[in-house]
Design an enzyme around this catalytic site. Structure first.
Site, PDB file in Angstrom:
ATOM      1  N   GLY A 175       0.930  -0.804   0.096  1.00 52.16           N
ATOM      2  CA  GLY A 175      -0.144  -0.165  -0.049  1.00 52.16           C
ATOM      3  C   GLY A 175       0.746   1.114   0.135  1.00 52.16           C
ATOM      4  N   GLN A 208       2.692   9.863   1.395  1.00 52.08           N
ATOM      5  CA  GLN A 208       4.126   9.253   1.281  1.00 52.08           C
ATOM      6  C   GLN A 208       5.400   9.921   0.464  1.00 52.08           C
ATOM      7  OE1 GLN A 208       2.699   5.577   2.263  1.00 52.08           O
ATOM      8  NE2 GLN A 208       4.942   5.165   3.637  1.00 52.08           N
ATOM      9  N   CYS A 230       6.442   0.016   6.815  1.00 51.55           N
ATOM     10  CA  CYS A 230       5.921   1.035   6.223  1.00 51.55           C
ATOM     11  C   CYS A 230       6.309   1.744   5.439  1.00 51.55           C
ATOM     12  CB  CYS A 230       5.701   2.746   7.356  1.00 51.55           C
ATOM     13  SG  CYS A 230       5.173   3.942   6.545  1.00 51.55           S
ATOM     14  N   HIS A 260      -4.410   0.874   7.480  1.00 48.36           N
ATOM     15  CA  HIS A 260      -2.720   1.765   7.737  1.00 48.36           C
ATOM     16  C   HIS A 260      -2.411   2.896   6.805  1.00 48.36           C
ATOM     17  CE1 HIS A 260       1.588   0.770   8.330  1.00 48.36           C
ATOM     18  NE2 HIS A 260       1.838   1.984   6.835  1.00 48.36           N
ATOM     19  N   GLU A 261      -2.897   2.467   5.858  1.00 46.14           N
ATOM     20  CA  GLU A 261      -2.810   3.851   4.682  1.00 46.14           C
ATOM     21  C   GLU A 261      -3.838   4.855   4.818  1.00 46.14           C
ATOM     22  OE1 GLU A 261      -0.554   3.765   2.542  1.00 46.14           O
ATOM     23  OE2 GLU A 261      -0.028   1.479   2.827  1.00 46.14           O
TER      24      GLU A 261
END
Ligand code: NI
Length: 183
Positions: free
Chosen positions: A49, A54, A102, A144-145
Site C-alpha cells: 500500500g 508518502q 511502512c 494503515h494507508e
C-alpha cells in the site's frame, strides 16, 4: 511512469491532514499520473500500500494491493485498488494483531492491533462511489494507508513499544515459528 522518492519519518508532510480530491482534480492528467507513479513506486519497493502523502502529495488517495511479495512472503494476496477519499468504518468482530511495516520507516516492523474487518467507502478512478468490505491482512493495509491521510503512522498505534523491531530482529525473534527464520 516514474518511481517517486518516498518521504521518511520526520518529514512534516507525513504529519499533515491530506486534502480531499475534488472531481476536477480526479479527472486531471496530473492526478492520473500521480496514481500511476504511486502504483509503480509501491511495486518497486515491494509495498502492499502507498498513500499520496508518502510521495509528498497531501491528497486523500491511496493504492493498495498484494501480489506475491518478498516483504510479506506469508501474507494473503489481495487485488490492486485505488481508493480516492476513502472512509473506513470498523465492523463487528475480533481485533487482529499484525507486525506492520511502512516504506516511510524502512527496515522496521511494529506489532499493531486493529479491527479485523472494516467497510471502506471510496471513490474510484472513474468518479463512482464504491464500497467494499476488507478483512484480515487487507483490512490492516486499508487502515494503515488511510491513517497516512490523517497524518498518523503505525508507530502511533503501538500499544507496546517493546514490540518495535528491526526487520532482521523481527525475523529472528518475533516472526511466528511456522514462518521459519527470515534471515
Ligand atoms: Ni505506511
Amino acid at each position: 511512469m516514474a518511481i517517486l522518492k518516498v518521504a521518511l519519518l520526520g518529514d512534516p508532510v507525513l504529519r499533515r491532514k491530506a486534502a480531499a480530491v475534488s472531481r476536477a482534480v480526479l479527472r486531471s492528467t496530473v492526478f492520473r499520473r500521480l496514481v500511476a507513479d504511486m502504483t509503480a513506486t509501491m511495486k518497486e519497493y515491494d509495498g502492499v500500500g502507498l498513500a499520496a502523502p508518502q510521495v509528498r502529495e497531501s491528497l486523500r488517495v491511496v493504492v493498495i494491493g498484494a501480489a506475491a511479495n518478498p516483504r510479506y512472503p506469508d501474507a494473503p494476496q489481495f487485488p490492486f485498488r485505488v481508493l480516492v477519499n476513502p472512509r473506513v468504518t470498523a465492523l463487528r468482530g475480533p481485533r487482529i494483531e499484525w507486525w506492520e511495516g511502512c516504506l516511510s520507516l524502512p527496515g522496521l516492523r511494529g506489532l499493531v492491533r486493529r479491527p479485523g474487518r472494516v467497510r471502506v467507502a471510496y471513490t474510484d478512478m472513474k468518479g463512482r462511489r464504491r464500497s467494499m468490505v476488507a478483512d484480515g491482512f487487507s483490512a490492516i493495509v486499508v487502515q494503515h494507508e488511510t491513517n497516512h491521510l490523517d497524518g498518523k503512522l503505525y508507530v502511533d498505534c503501538l500499544h507496546d513499544t517493546r514490540k518495535l523491531s528491526y526487520e532482521r530482529e523481527y525475523g529472528r525473534y518475533h516472526a511466528p515459528a511456522e514462518k521459519g527464520k527470515a534471515d
